[in-house]
Design a protein around this motif. Structure first.
Motif, PDB file in Angstrom:
ATOM      1  N   ALA A 121      25.347  -4.007 -67.287  1.00  0.00           N
ATOM      2  CA  ALA A 121      25.117  -4.987 -66.230  1.00  0.00           C
ATOM      3  C   ALA A 121      25.428  -4.314 -64.902  1.00  0.00           C
ATOM      4  CB  ALA A 121      26.010  -6.210 -66.424  1.00  0.00           C
ATOM      5  N   ARG A 122      24.663  -4.652 -63.877  1.00  0.00           N
ATOM      6  CA  ARG A 122      24.867  -4.033 -62.569  1.00  0.00           C
ATOM      7  C   ARG A 122      24.949  -5.117 -61.507  1.00  0.00           C
ATOM      8  NH1 ARG A 122      20.861   0.617 -60.368  1.00  0.00           N
ATOM      9  NH2 ARG A 122      19.344  -0.948 -61.050  1.00  0.00           N
TER      10      ARG A 122
ATOM     11  N   ILE B  69      28.686  -1.627 -71.636  1.00  0.00           N
ATOM     12  CA  ILE B  69      29.174  -2.416 -72.765  1.00  0.00           C
ATOM     13  C   ILE B  69      28.791  -1.737 -74.075  1.00  0.00           C
ATOM     14  CG2 ILE B  69      29.247  -4.712 -73.801  1.00  0.00           C
ATOM     15  CD1 ILE B  69      27.921  -5.737 -71.178  1.00  0.00           C
ATOM     16  N   VAL B  70      29.789  -1.434 -74.895  1.00  0.00           N
ATOM     17  CA  VAL B  70      29.568  -0.895 -76.240  1.00  0.00           C
ATOM     18  C   VAL B  70      30.033  -1.933 -77.246  1.00  0.00           C
ATOM     19  CG1 VAL B  70      30.283   0.859 -77.913  1.00  0.00           C
ATOM     20  CG2 VAL B  70      29.748   1.524 -75.556  1.00  0.00           C
ATOM     21  N   ALA B  71      29.262  -2.125 -78.312  1.00  0.00           N
ATOM     22  CA  ALA B  71      29.639  -3.120 -79.321  1.00  0.00           C
ATOM     23  C   ALA B  71      29.161  -2.686 -80.694  1.00  0.00           C
ATOM     24  CB  ALA B  71      29.049  -4.488 -78.965  1.00  0.00           C
ATOM     25  N   ASP B  72      29.781  -3.259 -81.698  1.00  0.00           N
ATOM     26  CA  ASP B  72      29.360  -3.045 -83.074  1.00  0.00           C
ATOM     27  C   ASP B  72      27.948  -3.594 -83.274  1.00  0.00           C
ATOM     28  OD1 ASP B  72      29.651  -2.608 -85.971  1.00  0.00           O
ATOM     29  OD2 ASP B  72      29.777  -4.794 -86.060  1.00  0.00           O
ATOM     30  N   TYR B  73      27.109  -2.818 -83.928  1.00  0.00           N
ATOM     31  CA  TYR B  73      25.701  -3.184 -84.060  1.00  0.00           C
ATOM     32  C   TYR B  73      25.513  -4.469 -84.850  1.00  0.00           C
ATOM     33  CZ  TYR B  73      20.675  -2.624 -84.782  1.00  0.00           C
ATOM     34  OH  TYR B  73      19.317  -2.825 -84.802  1.00  0.00           O
ATOM     35  N   ASP B  74      26.223  -4.595 -85.976  1.00  0.00           N
ATOM     36  CA  ASP B  74      25.984  -5.727 -86.879  1.00  0.00           C
ATOM     37  C   ASP B  74      26.523  -7.042 -86.343  1.00  0.00           C
ATOM     38  OD1 ASP B  74      24.703  -4.088 -88.679  1.00  0.00           O
ATOM     39  OD2 ASP B  74      26.511  -3.678 -89.846  1.00  0.00           O
ATOM     40  N   SER B  75      27.648  -6.998 -85.609  1.00  0.00           N
ATOM     41  CA  SER B  75      28.290  -8.247 -85.206  1.00  0.00           C
ATOM     42  C   SER B  75      28.003  -8.648 -83.762  1.00  0.00           C
ATOM     43  CB  SER B  75      29.806  -8.132 -85.401  1.00  0.00           C
ATOM     44  OG  SER B  75      30.334  -7.068 -84.632  1.00  0.00           O
TER      45      SER B  75
ATOM     46  N   VAL C 149      23.218 -11.273 -73.610  1.00  0.00           N
ATOM     47  CA  VAL C 149      23.838 -12.511 -73.151  1.00  0.00           C
ATOM     48  C   VAL C 149      25.118 -12.191 -72.380  1.00  0.00           C
ATOM     49  CG1 VAL C 149      24.870 -14.704 -73.872  1.00  0.00           C
ATOM     50  CG2 VAL C 149      22.844 -13.819 -75.054  1.00  0.00           C
ATOM     51  N   LEU C 150      25.907 -11.260 -72.897  1.00  0.00           N
ATOM     52  CA  LEU C 150      27.140 -10.852 -72.225  1.00  0.00           C
ATOM     53  C   LEU C 150      26.826 -10.223 -70.865  1.00  0.00           C
ATOM     54  CD1 LEU C 150      30.168 -10.321 -72.100  1.00  0.00           C
ATOM     55  CD2 LEU C 150      29.846  -8.370 -73.631  1.00  0.00           C
ATOM     56  N   ALA C 151      25.851  -9.318 -70.825  1.00  0.00           N
ATOM     57  CA  ALA C 151      25.496  -8.648 -69.574  1.00  0.00           C
ATOM     58  C   ALA C 151      24.951  -9.634 -68.549  1.00  0.00           C
ATOM     59  CB  ALA C 151      24.477  -7.544 -69.844  1.00  0.00           C
ATOM     60  N   THR C 152      24.087 -10.520 -68.991  1.00  0.00           N
ATOM     61  CA  THR C 152      23.523 -11.513 -68.077  1.00  0.00           C
ATOM     62  C   THR C 152      24.600 -12.448 -67.546  1.00  0.00           C
ATOM     63  OG1 THR C 152      21.398 -11.418 -69.238  1.00  0.00           O
ATOM     64  CG2 THR C 152      21.797 -13.327 -67.829  1.00  0.00           C
ATOM     65  N   GLY C 153      25.546 -12.824 -68.410  1.00  0.00           N
ATOM     66  CA  GLY C 153      26.638 -13.688 -67.984  1.00  0.00           C
ATOM     67  C   GLY C 153      27.492 -13.035 -66.913  1.00  0.00           C
ATOM     68  N   ILE C 154      27.723 -11.714 -67.024  1.00  0.00           N
ATOM     69  CA  ILE C 154      28.493 -10.988 -66.017  1.00  0.00           C
ATOM     70  C   ILE C 154      27.767 -11.017 -64.674  1.00  0.00           C
ATOM     71  CG2 ILE C 154      29.231  -8.665 -65.335  1.00  0.00           C
ATOM     72  CD1 ILE C 154      29.852  -8.148 -68.315  1.00  0.00           C
ATOM     73  N   GLU C 155      26.491 -10.712 -64.696  1.00  0.00           N
ATOM     74  CA  GLU C 155      25.713 -10.694 -63.453  1.00  0.00           C
ATOM     75  C   GLU C 155      25.625 -12.086 -62.833  1.00  0.00           C
ATOM     76  OE1 GLU C 155      22.785  -6.936 -64.662  1.00  0.00           O
ATOM     77  OE2 GLU C 155      22.080  -9.000 -64.856  1.00  0.00           O
ATOM     78  N   ARG C 156      25.436 -13.092 -63.683  1.00  0.00           N
ATOM     79  CA  ARG C 156      25.329 -14.466 -63.178  1.00  0.00           C
ATOM     80  C   ARG C 156      26.651 -14.922 -62.559  1.00  0.00           C
ATOM     81  NH1 ARG C 156      24.002 -16.874 -67.697  1.00  0.00           N
ATOM     82  NH2 ARG C 156      21.764 -16.669 -67.398  1.00  0.00           N
ATOM     83  N   SER C 157      27.755 -14.516 -63.139  1.00  0.00           N
ATOM     84  CA  SER C 157      29.059 -14.912 -62.618  1.00  0.00           C
ATOM     85  C   SER C 157      29.290 -14.354 -61.221  1.00  0.00           C
ATOM     86  CB  SER C 157      30.168 -14.426 -63.554  1.00  0.00           C
ATOM     87  OG  SER C 157      31.444 -14.680 -63.017  1.00  0.00           O
TER      88      SER C 157
END
Length: 465
Positions: free
Chosen positions: A249-250, A434-440, A446-454
């Protein structure tokens, strides 16, 4: 020959505790094309990288951890082995770049060679390409790794002005260092003639040491409590697989600074508030209820002195704030983040982490190594996410005359943390990698968009104020 510190070696022990994780960190520089000749690029970058001793040395460990690992010189090493190249399939957009970054960082580094790789990724959209620097966490923390990445530029890290650290109040001074400084200063003075001054100096130094010890003890209690108190059950915490996802997110630093000015907050407060809203939207999208204890976050804090910025090693402590993911109002989130971070700083959490690392360095290495391995194998349920921040260069960089248009940080994940976020400032951008586990975590967008929207929402409120 250089021995690893207890903290440096700890990252090796953590990696050994779980075959599904890689403790590599790094950064990605996106550059305007055309891509330079590969051999010319490798030659230029090798000359810049060999100035860092740890990048030309091999790790040597000892059986049963009877001695600390050490960095040793090995003759005949060909550092060109560490340079790789790949190309993205069309259209070469962010999604394909992010997939390539995840593929590169999910694989462990070969411990038979120096623990780093440098990748050239071709085929990005808009006639761009990317340069990826990947190093093992036992070599460097986020600040020194960023200095390495910046050192690949034409003007180098030493000639680059870096942005003020997000935790500026934490980076250049700790109470423990202040106590050491006071003691050193007293030791360097001539002995006063008045005996009353002798007692007064001893009392002042004793009072300082007592204050530091009390704060560190209080912080230790809070850190231990945060680690052993389970967070509210959610999909954010649990075992991880080998595969990773990456997203970024930028946001505009100008907007962030406007929010800081309007609401008397630090840049770190605003960034953590944005992360809070991002995770809140993830939980709601997954049909889970955000709870007050859903998002205890590991926040590394630098204890690196200014004169040691170019020394590659790990010099960090930690804080464990609860981010208010249960609150929907952005100003409520910002207010609580600010108050909880202030409390964490004043309570001695940072000093507690520094003290633990310091004590670990005094203990026999087998004891600390076995303890870290044992603890890292236990399924911890208290901490849910990682949020680390790194000051980036203020001015624009170039590599072989090509402009660096974007810089992306890449953190690791481990210890049942299924996602981690690194923040890096560059120019007028604050980028959340943002790095995350692939399966979970199939919903990193959604996380990136939420950061930018905030950040956008807080900037609107700041403008109205």
């Amino acid at each position: 020959m250089e021995h690893l510190s207890a903290l440096d070696a700890g990252f090796l022990e953590v990696e050994d505790s779980d075959p599904h994780i890689s403790m590599a960190i790094g950064g990605v520089s996106v550059l305007d094309g055309p891509v330079p000749d590969f051999d010319e690029l490798v030659t230029a970058l090798t000359e810049r990288l060999v100035t860092v001793p740890r990048l030309r040395r091999v790790l040597r460990t000892h059986r049963f951890d009877l001695e600390p690992p050490e960095w040793v010189e090995r003759t005949g090493l060909d550092l060109r082995h560490h340079f790789r190249r790949t190309a993205l399939p069309q259209p070469g957009d962010d999604a394909t770049l992010f997939r390539a970054i995840a593929d590169i960082f999910e694989r462990r580094l070969d411990r038979d060679h120096p623990l780093w790789e440098c990748w050239v990724i071709e085929g990005l959209a808009q006639d761009r390409w990317a340069l990826v620097m990947k190093v093992h966490h036992c070599i460097a923390d986020g600040i020194s790794a960023t200095r390495m990445v910046t050192g690949l530029s034409d003007n180098g890290a030493s000639a680059t002005t870096f942005a003020t650290d997000i935790n500026a109040t934490d980076i250049n001074a700790t109470d423990i260092n202040a106590t050491k400084s006071a003691a050193a200063t007293g030791a360097g003075r001539s002995l006063p003639l008045n005996p009353l001054d002798w007692g007064r100096g001893a009392v002042e130094l004793s009072a300082t040491a007592t204050t530091v010890a009390a704060r560190a003890l209080r912080g230790t209690v809070e850190v231990v409590s945060g680690l052993v108190s389970p967070a509210a059950a959610s999909s954010l915490n649990g075992p991880v697989s080998t595969l990773r996802r990456y997203h970024a997110a930028r946001v505009s630093l100008s907007e962030v600074n406007a929010v800081c000015a309007a609401f008397d907050a630090t840049l770190n407060d605003v960034a953590l508030t944005a992360i809070t809203q991002g995770y809140r939207e993830v939980l709601l999208r997954r049909g889970e209820r955000p709870d007050r204890t859903s998002l205890r976050t590991l926040v590394p804090v630098s204890v690196r002195q200014t004169e040691d910025l170019d020394t590659p090693d790990n010099r960090v402590s930690i804080m464990l704030p609860l981010l208010p993911v249960d609150r929907a109002n952005p100003l409520d989130q910002l207010r609580l983040v600010r108050s909880r971070m202030s409390r964490a700083k004043s309570s001695g959490q940072k000093q507690a982490g520094s003290s633990v690392v310091g004590v670990a360095g005094l203990l026999p290495f087998p004891l600390t190594a076995w303890a870290v391995r044992l603890l890292s194998r236990l399924p911890q349920r208290g901490v849910v996410s990682l949020a680390t921040n790194v000051p980036g260069p203020r001015q624009r960089l170039q590599v072989l005359g090509r402009d660096v248009v974007r810089m992306l940080p890449v953190p690791p994940i481990a210890l049942h943390l299924r996602s981690g976020i690194a923040m890096l400032s560059y120019g007028d951008d604050l980028t959340f990698g943002i790095v995350a586990d692939y399966d979970s975590a199939p919903d990193l967008d959604v996380l990136a968009t939420g950061i930018e929207r905030s950040v956008a929402r807080l900037a609107e409120l700041a403008a109205k104020r």
